[in-house]
Design an enzyme around this catalytic site. Structure first.
Site, PDB file in Angstrom:
ATOM      1  N   SER A  39      15.882  -4.795   8.246  1.00 40.06           N
ATOM      2  CA  SER A  39      16.359  -3.438   8.492  1.00 40.06           C
ATOM      3  C   SER A  39      17.811  -3.446   8.923  1.00 40.06           C
ATOM      4  O   SER A  39      18.284  -4.395   9.563  1.00 40.06           O
ATOM      5  CB  SER A  39      15.518  -2.776   9.588  1.00 40.06           C
ATOM      6  OG  SER A  39      16.049  -1.513   9.942  1.00 40.06           O
ATOM      7  N   GLY A  97       7.113  -1.694  -0.425  1.00 41.65           N
ATOM      8  CA  GLY A  97       6.299  -2.684  -1.131  1.00 41.65           C
ATOM      9  C   GLY A  97       5.691  -2.132  -2.400  1.00 41.65           C
ATOM     10  O   GLY A  97       5.691  -2.800  -3.444  1.00 41.65           O
ATOM     11  N   SER A 110       0.806  -1.214   0.000  1.00 39.11           N
ATOM     12  CA  SER A 110       0.000   0.000   0.000  1.00 39.11           C
ATOM     13  C   SER A 110       0.843   1.270   0.000  1.00 39.11           C
ATOM     14  O   SER A 110       0.337   2.355  -0.310  1.00 39.11           O
ATOM     15  CB  SER A 110      -0.946   0.016   1.208  1.00 39.11           C
ATOM     16  OG  SER A 110      -0.218   0.000   2.416  1.00 39.11           O
ATOM     17  N   TYR A 129      11.188  -2.919  17.915  1.00 39.10           N
ATOM     18  CA  TYR A 129      11.234  -3.056  16.460  1.00 39.10           C
ATOM     19  C   TYR A 129      12.466  -3.851  16.027  1.00 39.10           C
ATOM     20  O   TYR A 129      12.361  -4.773  15.205  1.00 39.10           O
ATOM     21  CB  TYR A 129      11.252  -1.672  15.820  1.00 39.10           C
ATOM     22  CG  TYR A 129      11.453  -1.687  14.319  1.00 39.10           C
ATOM     23  CD1 TYR A 129      10.415  -2.051  13.472  1.00 39.10           C
ATOM     24  CD2 TYR A 129      12.677  -1.345  13.752  1.00 39.10           C
ATOM     25  CE1 TYR A 129      10.591  -2.072  12.094  1.00 39.10           C
ATOM     26  CE2 TYR A 129      12.863  -1.361  12.384  1.00 39.10           C
ATOM     27  CZ  TYR A 129      11.818  -1.719  11.555  1.00 39.10           C
ATOM     28  OH  TYR A 129      11.996  -1.742  10.201  1.00 39.10           O
TER      29      TYR A 129
END
Length: 250
Positions: free
Chosen positions: A130, A17, A13, A143
């Site tokens: 990441s 990606g 979205s 995270y």
């Protein structure tokens, strides 16, 4: 050039990606772009494009998506969410959400496609994590933990899938101020930062917003994913972005 032709990408979205879906379309591939709330207007009109709903935290959604997608040649696990906060201020419900999406979501979608890859003895899985897993940064403990778990999962999975001729790779983007990471991370911050961490947190936020130092652009990630999928000679870990490359070479 690889003969693979159909890629399924999660989290299309926005950000990495979305750009990766565009990149594969530009290269002539068939693309299955997935997102929680499908929007046909985000990508160019193409008979090689399908946009399917997918919530990586919902087993039924995963099952329906993989069934509707049909045979695929490559899976890109990109769906993810950030959390930028001192640990003391993290609501554990939000921490669980981060791990459900970033870690368990990646595992669940991968598990769903493995039977067809194993049976055909062909396929590629690319997991996007990441560079915070390469260099620890403050306010990102939850995270980073979720992404580091995916790194370890990926490297172990690669060993068990190698006998079936299924390749598994990692793409590690650097800091990308132009994506929705910051908005998502602040959403999960909850009621705010504990007062004791206020000044420190503001200084970290300022550094995150700084664009005068090298950063990662979405196209950098798309290009790295493309290499991971189409070039069998790529290493297990592929940095994406000028800052990521510099960190990997340090």
């Amino acid at each position: 050039m690889s003969t693979l032709s159909t890629v399924l990408i999660t989290g299309c979205s926005s950000g990495f990606g979305l750009e990766t879906a565009r990149h594969f379309l530009d290269k002539g591939w068939r693309v299955i772009a997935t997102m929680r709330a499908p929007r046909e207007d985000l990508l160019p009109i193409s008979d090689r494009l399908r946009v399917l709903p997918l919530d990586v935290t919902d087993a039924g959604s995963i099952r329906r998506c993989i069934q509707d997608a049909g045979p695929i040649d490559a899976l890109v696990n990109n769906a993810g969410v950030g959390l930028l906060s001192p640990l003391e201020g993290v609501d554990l419900a939000n921490a669980r959400e981060v791990f459900e999406i970033n870690t368990l979501g990646t595992i669940a979608v991968t598990q769903a496609v493995l039977p067809q890859f194993r049976q055909r003895r062909a396929g590629v899985i690319v997991n996007v994590t990441s560079t915070v897993t390469m260099k620890p940064l403050p306010l990102l403990s939850v995270y980073t933990g979720s992404k580091a778990a995916v790194n370890a999962f990926t490297e172990s999975l690669a060993l068990e899938l190698a006998p079936f001729n299924v390749r598994v790779r990692l793409v590690l983007p650097g800091r990308a101020p132009g994506t929705s990471f910051g908005d998502n991370a602040r959403r999960l911050m909850g009621d705010g930062v504990p007062e004791a961490y206020a000044d420190f947190t503001q200084s970290v936020f300022a550094a995150v917003r700084n664009t005068t130092t090298p950063v990662t652009n979405a196209i950098d990630v798309a290009a790295a994913v493309w290499s991971a999928v189409t070039d069998p000679s790529t290493p297990m870990r592929i940095p994406a972005g000028a800052d990521a490359v510099a960190l990997a070479q340090a």
